[in-house]
Design a protein around this motif. Structure first.
Motif, PDB file in Angstrom:
ATOM      1  N   GLU A 156      -6.194  -4.765 -12.992  1.00  0.00           N
ATOM      2  CA  GLU A 156      -5.201  -4.977 -11.941  1.00  0.00           C
ATOM      3  C   GLU A 156      -5.840  -5.636 -10.724  1.00  0.00           C
ATOM      4  O   GLU A 156      -7.018  -5.436 -10.441  1.00  0.00           O
ATOM      5  CB  GLU A 156      -4.552  -3.648 -11.531  1.00  0.00           C
ATOM      6  N   TYR A 177      -8.601   0.861 -10.377  1.00  0.00           N
ATOM      7  CA  TYR A 177      -7.528   0.004 -10.888  1.00  0.00           C
ATOM      8  C   TYR A 177      -8.011  -1.419 -11.201  1.00  0.00           C
ATOM      9  O   TYR A 177      -7.530  -2.041 -12.160  1.00  0.00           O
ATOM     10  CB  TYR A 177      -6.363  -0.037  -9.902  1.00  0.00           C
ATOM     11  N   ASP A 232      -1.289  -6.371  -7.658  1.00  0.00           N
ATOM     12  CA  ASP A 232      -0.701  -5.269  -8.425  1.00  0.00           C
ATOM     13  C   ASP A 232      -0.695  -3.970  -7.636  1.00  0.00           C
ATOM     14  O   ASP A 232       0.242  -3.173  -7.726  1.00  0.00           O
ATOM     15  CB  ASP A 232      -1.484  -5.064  -9.735  1.00  0.00           C
ATOM     16  N   ARG A 233      -1.764  -3.739  -6.862  1.00  0.00           N
ATOM     17  CA  ARG A 233      -1.900  -2.507  -6.066  1.00  0.00           C
ATOM     18  C   ARG A 233      -2.298  -2.864  -4.646  1.00  0.00           C
ATOM     19  O   ARG A 233      -3.188  -3.692  -4.428  1.00  0.00           O
ATOM     20  CB  ARG A 233      -2.983  -1.596  -6.649  1.00  0.00           C
TER      21      ARG A 233
END
Length: 201
Positions: free
Chosen positions: A23, A18, A78-79
């Motif tokens: 991200e 990711y 984001d993650r």
């Protein structure tokens, strides 16, 4: 998943996947049972330049997960990827602990995906394990590891058909970019090609 399936390595590779797509990613080291688990994910985090939340002094993985996700949300990542301990499906205490981790994280956000990591060599036992995990927490999908071994991971078809769970990623090696998105068409074509080779062999 159970011990030895490659959860920590998959968590780190997922973070890399990711981050390479722009991200921001934070890892949470909530595996406080396995020796050197925190050290392992710390090495991965440094190597891949990923943020990490860890607390080696805490004996409560749910507390670590809560703190890690809280920190990640506050810093607008984001993650946020939580690495949990390996556990066998027939150990009620460990499974209830996993249920607690899920419950405390859900208090912070409802945007939660639970991925089960399955060794592609386990065959039918992998189906049984997954069913047991589903009786405690909702699973969003599966990561199939060790797809570079002798097994062709035929378990993927069974998981999708019998349990109605998608396979999201496959681990095909030890390198950081050896976690790849699962493509059903490519996978089935590879299985068919292998069958042809065996028949023609």
């Amino acid at each position: 998943g159970i011990n030895g399936t490659g959860k920590t390595t998959s968590a780190a590779k997922l973070g890399w996947y990711y981050s390479q797509r722009g991200e921001t990613v934070s890892l949470v080291a909530a595996d406080n049972y396995r020796a050197a688990a925190v050290e392992q994910i710390s090495i991965w985090a440094k190597r891949l330049n990923l943020h990490l939340t860890a607390n080696e002094k805490s004996a409560d993985p749910a507390s670590i997960a809560y703190d890690g996700v809280s920190c990640g949300i506050a810093k607008c990542f984001d993650r946020i990827i939580v690495d949990t301990s390996g556990r066998v499906h027939n150990s009620p205490n460990l499974m209830k602990e996993l249920e607690k981790i899920y419950r405390v994280v859900m208090k912070l956000t409802e945007e939660v995906d639970v991925l089960m990591t399955i060794d592609s060599n386990t065959g039918q036992n992998g189906i049984k394990q997954t069913r047991e995990f589903l009786s405690y927490i909702p699973l969003s999908g599966v990561i199939l590891t060790k797809m570079d071994g002798t097994a062709r991971g035929g378990i993927a078809i069974q998981i999708m058909k019998e349990l109605n769970l998608p396979v999201y990623f496959m681990g095909i090696g030890e390198q950081v970019d050896d976690l790849i998105p699962f493509n059903r068409g490519d996978y089935i074509n590879a299985l068919i090609s292998t069958e042809k080779e065996v028949i023609n062999g």
